[in-house]
Enzyme design. Structure first.
Site, PDB file in Angstrom:
ATOM      1  N   HIS A 129       0.812  -1.235   0.000  1.00 10.62           N
ATOM      2  CA  HIS A 129       0.000   0.000   0.000  1.00 10.62           C
ATOM      3  C   HIS A 129       0.842   1.281   0.000  1.00 10.62           C
ATOM      4  O   HIS A 129       0.314   2.351  -0.300  1.00 10.62           O
ATOM      5  CB  HIS A 129      -0.914   0.047   1.231  1.00 10.62           C
ATOM      6  CG  HIS A 129      -1.928  -1.050   1.297  1.00 10.62           C
ATOM      7  ND1 HIS A 129      -2.815  -1.304   0.276  1.00 10.62           N
ATOM      8  CD2 HIS A 129      -2.195  -1.962   2.270  1.00 10.62           C
ATOM      9  CE1 HIS A 129      -3.596  -2.335   0.623  1.00 10.62           C
ATOM     10  NE2 HIS A 129      -3.236  -2.747   1.820  1.00 10.62           N
ATOM     11  N   HIS A 165      -6.376  -7.540   0.486  1.00 16.34           N
ATOM     12  CA  HIS A 165      -6.595  -6.129   0.149  1.00 16.34           C
ATOM     13  C   HIS A 165      -6.020  -5.781  -1.217  1.00 16.34           C
ATOM     14  O   HIS A 165      -5.026  -6.365  -1.655  1.00 16.34           O
ATOM     15  CB  HIS A 165      -5.967  -5.228   1.217  1.00 16.34           C
ATOM     16  CG  HIS A 165      -6.536  -5.458   2.581  1.00 16.34           C
ATOM     17  ND1 HIS A 165      -5.942  -6.308   3.493  1.00 16.34           N
ATOM     18  CD2 HIS A 165      -7.661  -4.985   3.163  1.00 16.34           C
ATOM     19  CE1 HIS A 165      -6.683  -6.335   4.596  1.00 16.34           C
ATOM     20  NE2 HIS A 165      -7.731  -5.542   4.424  1.00 16.34           N
TER      21      HIS A 165
END
Ligand SMILES: [Zn+2]
Length: 387
Positions: free
Chosen positions: A134, A171
């Site tokens: 991320h 994710h």
């Protein structure tokens, strides 16, 4: 089957517990996985490489100088500069301050650069401390400070290789996707919890194909809550081989977060350890090869907030990558290591004496939901496959 040429990067130098007790990463992860692997006697000394801290110049292949300097200053000063908190998303609940907040992520990142170099040199490489997918060029995001998958991929790109990045973390691999939107030599493929209900709450839709620069460099497969093994396998099979055949990479980078497993406290999917390992095996079996047949495959860790599930899944993964067959019954030393993780295993406890089994009990194991069926039908219509 003999052992493959494989390297495990140990980017944890000692037991690091840098996060506060209420943070999801305040659990033993890489060290516990390596303890379990060692309990199985499944790691030779010539297969392990200590992780090194990435050089500032290497981090700057992707990250901005200001952001790198802010993390170094925080570590040196023992505190974050007030202005740096908002500017770089540091010192938040998500990306807290901790001691060695430069060195620890920089070592995980150095590990992924080393892993890339191992792959270039003809070996499979696994960096369980990596997978921080991320992080952005100039900010921390979602527990990630430096984006080691991006830097590992950039190292492979320096060798002139085309890279297919596949992200099976629960994710969306948004930071990696964003980094390579404009690079037609990198294709990113992410299967993840639909952002309509899960972090990062934006992007990652099937229709998001990264066409901003005129190319299609990304494929996303959003997963409904409760997606189970049979459904995941259907979607994976619909996307994996077509992507591989069309893109024809020189190497594959797999982000193997374990938060897609059913009992993960942050994941809302319903997959078994067995399915996780089957998917990894498909990727291993189909990755491009060196002349001697060794897969050109770089594997990183990733999310995973249930330490016992994570350690077992990554032990099985290392066995697969290195060409070992492990018995399901966990050796006594391994069981002791898992117990020492001090995790309340509650309803999953009966399953943790077996490396491969877990608590996934579907009333109708093969039933595919209509929603999953629709996604499978939409995948071939993705712009990447149409152009
Ligand atoms: Zn995750």
């Amino acid at each position: 089957m003999g052992l493959r040429k494989a390297t495990l990067i140990n980017a944890v130098t000692r037991r690091q517990r840098p996060y506060r007790n209420n943070h999801p990463l305040a659990i033993p992860r890489t060290a516990l996985a390596i303890d379990l692997i060692r309990a199985y006697d499944a790691l030779n000394e010539d297969e392990i490489l200590p992780g090194r801290v990435a050089e500032v110049e290497e981090l700057a292949w992707f990250h901005t100088g200001d952001y790198i300097a802010a993390l170094r200053a925080a570590e040196a000063n023992g505190a974050l500069h007030h202005e740096d908190r908002a500017r770089y998303q540091l010192g938040t609940v998500e990306n807290p301050y901790f001691e060695q907040m430069f060195t620890i992520p920089a070592r995980a990142t150095g590990g992924s650069i080393q892993a890339a170099e191992e792959v270039i040199a003809g070996r499979i490489a696994f960096n369980p401390a990596g997978g921080m997918h991320h992080a952005r060029a100039a900010s921390a995001q979602g527990f990630c400070y430096f984006n080691d998958p991006v830097l590992g991929i950039l190292r492979l790109r320096q060798a002139g290789w085309r890279v297919l990045y596949v992200d099976i973390d629960a994710h969306h691999g948004d930071g990696v996707e964003e980094a390579f939107l404009a690079d037609p030599e990198v294709l990113t493929l992410s299967l993840h919890m639909d952002t309509a209900y899960a972090y990062p709450f934006r992007g990652g839709r099937l229709a998001d194909c990264g066409s901003a620069q005129g190319g299609q460099s990304t494929i996303n497969v959003p997963l409904p809550q409760g997606t189970h093994d049979a459904e995941y396998r259907l979607l994976f099979d619909a996307v994996w081989e077509p992507a591989l055949e069309k893109f024809r990479p020189d190497a594959v980078v797999l982000q193997a977060g374990t938060d897609m497993l059913a009992a993960d406290p942050l994941g809302k999917l319903n997959m078994s350890t067995e399915c996780f390992l089957d998917i990894a095996k498909k990727i291993l079996d189909t990755s491009p090869r060196h002349a001697d047949g060794t897969p050109r495959l770089l594997v990183t860790g990733g999310g995973g907030y249930h330490p016992l599930l994570l350690a077992r899944a990554w032990t099985g993964l290392w066995a697969l990558l290195s060409g070992r067959e492990l018995p399901a019954a966990i050796p006594a030393a391994g069981a002791a290591a898992l117990r020492g993780a001090d995790w309340l295993a509650d309803e999953d406890e009966p399953y943790f004496s077996n490396l491969f089994a877990s608590r996934v009990d579907h009333p109708e194991p093969g039933k595919i939901s209509k929603q999953i069926q629709r996604i499978a039908e939409d995948i071939p219509r993705h712009p990447y496959f149409r152009t």
